[in-house]
Design an enzyme around this catalytic site. Structure first.
Site, PDB file in Angstrom:
ATOM      1  N   ARG A  61       3.440  35.847 -12.749  1.00 47.57           N
ATOM      2  CA  ARG A  61       2.722  34.569 -12.910  1.00 47.57           C
ATOM      3  C   ARG A  61       3.042  33.934 -14.263  1.00 47.57           C
ATOM      4  O   ARG A  61       2.982  32.712 -14.406  1.00 47.57           O
ATOM      5  CB  ARG A  61       1.216  34.764 -12.714  1.00 47.57           C
ATOM      6  CG  ARG A  61       0.826  34.952 -11.256  1.00 47.57           C
ATOM      7  CD  ARG A  61      -0.610  35.452 -11.157  1.00 47.57           C
ATOM      8  NE  ARG A  61      -0.732  36.754 -11.777  1.00 47.57           N
ATOM      9  CZ  ARG A  61      -0.823  37.911 -11.116  1.00 47.57           C
ATOM     10  NH1 ARG A  61      -0.856  37.909  -9.816  1.00 47.57           N
ATOM     11  NH2 ARG A  61      -0.899  39.052 -11.768  1.00 47.57           N
ATOM     12  N   GLU A  98      -3.686  52.027 -16.557  1.00 46.32           N
ATOM     13  CA  GLU A  98      -4.877  52.869 -16.377  1.00 46.32           C
ATOM     14  C   GLU A  98      -4.451  54.256 -15.879  1.00 46.32           C
ATOM     15  O   GLU A  98      -4.914  55.280 -16.360  1.00 46.32           O
ATOM     16  CB  GLU A  98      -5.809  52.181 -15.392  1.00 46.32           C
ATOM     17  CG  GLU A  98      -7.201  52.764 -15.379  1.00 46.32           C
ATOM     18  CD  GLU A  98      -8.089  52.054 -14.383  1.00 46.32           C
ATOM     19  OE1 GLU A  98      -7.634  51.058 -13.790  1.00 46.32           O
ATOM     20  OE2 GLU A  98      -9.222  52.517 -14.197  1.00 46.32           O
TER      21      GLU A  98
HETATM   22  P1  5GP Z   1      -2.900  44.112 -19.235  1.00 42.65           P
HETATM   23  O1  5GP Z   1      -1.558  44.659 -19.502  1.00 42.65           O
HETATM   24  O2  5GP Z   1      -3.371  43.161 -20.325  1.00 42.65           O
HETATM   25  O3  5GP Z   1      -3.926  45.154 -18.910  1.00 42.65           O
HETATM   26  O4  5GP Z   1      -2.825  43.262 -17.897  1.00 42.65           O
HETATM   27  C1  5GP Z   1      -2.286  41.991 -17.914  1.00 42.65           C
HETATM   28  C2  5GP Z   1      -1.314  41.840 -16.799  1.00 42.65           C
HETATM   29  O5  5GP Z   1      -1.918  42.177 -15.561  1.00 42.65           O
HETATM   30  C3  5GP Z   1      -0.874  40.397 -16.721  1.00 42.65           C
HETATM   31  O6  5GP Z   1       0.523  40.343 -16.526  1.00 42.65           O
HETATM   32  C4  5GP Z   1      -1.624  39.838 -15.539  1.00 42.65           C
HETATM   33  O7  5GP Z   1      -0.789  39.056 -14.737  1.00 42.65           O
HETATM   34  C5  5GP Z   1      -2.143  41.038 -14.771  1.00 42.65           C
HETATM   35  N1  5GP Z   1      -3.594  40.943 -14.537  1.00 42.65           N
HETATM   36  C6  5GP Z   1      -4.564  41.801 -14.939  1.00 42.65           C
HETATM   37  N2  5GP Z   1      -5.769  41.405 -14.507  1.00 42.65           N
HETATM   38  C7  5GP Z   1      -5.566  40.267 -13.824  1.00 42.65           C
HETATM   39  C8  5GP Z   1      -6.439  39.346 -13.148  1.00 42.65           C
HETATM   40  O8  5GP Z   1      -7.666  39.484 -13.064  1.00 42.65           O
HETATM   41  N3  5GP Z   1      -5.843  38.260 -12.585  1.00 42.65           N
HETATM   42  C9  5GP Z   1      -4.510  38.041 -12.651  1.00 42.65           C
HETATM   43  N4  5GP Z   1      -4.015  36.918 -12.094  1.00 42.65           N
HETATM   44  N5  5GP Z   1      -3.676  38.886 -13.265  1.00 42.65           N
HETATM   45  C10 5GP Z   1      -4.185  39.977 -13.854  1.00 42.65           C
END
Ligand code: 5GP
Length: 168
Positions: A61, A98
C-alpha cells in the site's frame, strides 16, 4: 475535530487474526485522490518536501501512496519490496514480526538521493525501521518518513523522524 479522511477508512475487527483491529485504507482510493494527496503534502514540512529528490514506497500500500505523491510533485519513485521480488543486486534487511521475521529489499544500484519514505500504517514500527536502514545501506539520505495512519499504542520511540496524517 476529526480529520475528514477518517470518513474513508474502514475498521475491520479480527483481521487478519483474531484480536487485531485492521484499518482498511482502500476506500480512500475510491476517487478521493486529491484530498489524500493534499493531506499527505500538508503533513510534511514544506522545506523537507522541497529538498526531497525521490519518494520511497514500501510494498504494497506504500507503493500506491508513494506513486500518488511522486506524480503530483514530479519526484522520482523508489520501491522497497518484499524479499525475492527485485532483481539483483539488492540490499536486504530483516525485521521481527509478532511471530518470526520478514525481509525487505532495495536495489543496490541507486543513485544517491535525498528521500522521503512512505507507508500506509505504522504499527510496531518494524517495517519503517527496516525501510530506513535499507535506504542508508543504498546510499540514500532519508529526510524523514510519512505514514498515513499512526497507531502509537503499538510502538515506542522509533528513533526516526516521521510525520503522520492520521493518528489513532
Ligand atoms: P509494523 O511493521 O509497523 O508493525 O506494521 C506496519 C506494516 O503492516 C505496514 O506496511 C502496513 O501496511 C501493515 N499494517 C499493519 N497494521 C495495519 C492495518 O491496520 N491496516 C493496514 N492497512 N496495514 C497495516
Amino acid at each position: 475535530m476529526t480529520h475528514p479522511l477518517w470518513e474513508h477508512i474502514r475498521t475491520v475487527p479480527d483481521f487478519p487474526k483474531s484480536g487485531i483491529e485492521f484499518y482498511d485504507i482502500t476506500p480512500l482510493l475510491n476517487g478521493h485522490h486529491d484530498k489524500l494527496i493534499d493531506a499527505m503534502i500538508a503533513a510534511v514540512p514544506a522545506d523537507v518536501m522541497a529538498d526531497t529528490d525521490a519518494i520511497v514506497g514500501i510494498e504494497s500500500r506504500g507503493f500506491v501512496l508513494a506513486s500518488l505523491l511522486a506524480v503530483r510533485l514530479n519526484k522520482k519513485l523508489i520501491l522497497v519490496r518484499k524479499a525475492g521480488k527485485l532483481p539483483p543486486p539488492v540490499h536486504a534487511q530483516s525485521y521481527g514480526l509478532e511471530y518470526g521475521q520478514d525481509t525487505l529489499e532495495i536495489s543496490a544500484e541507486l543513485e544517491p538521493a535525498k528521500v522521503l519514505i512512505i507507508d500506509d500504517v505504522l504499527a510496531t514500527g518494524g517495517t519503517l525501521k527496516a525501510a530506513h536502514s535499507l535506504c542508508v545501506k543504498a546510499n540514500l539520505t532519508p529526510l524523514g518518513s510519512l505514514v498515513l495512519l499512526d497507531l502509537p499504542a503499538l510502538h515506542g520511540d522509533l528513533g526516526l523522524t516521521y510525520w503522520t496524517v492520521l493518528e489513532k
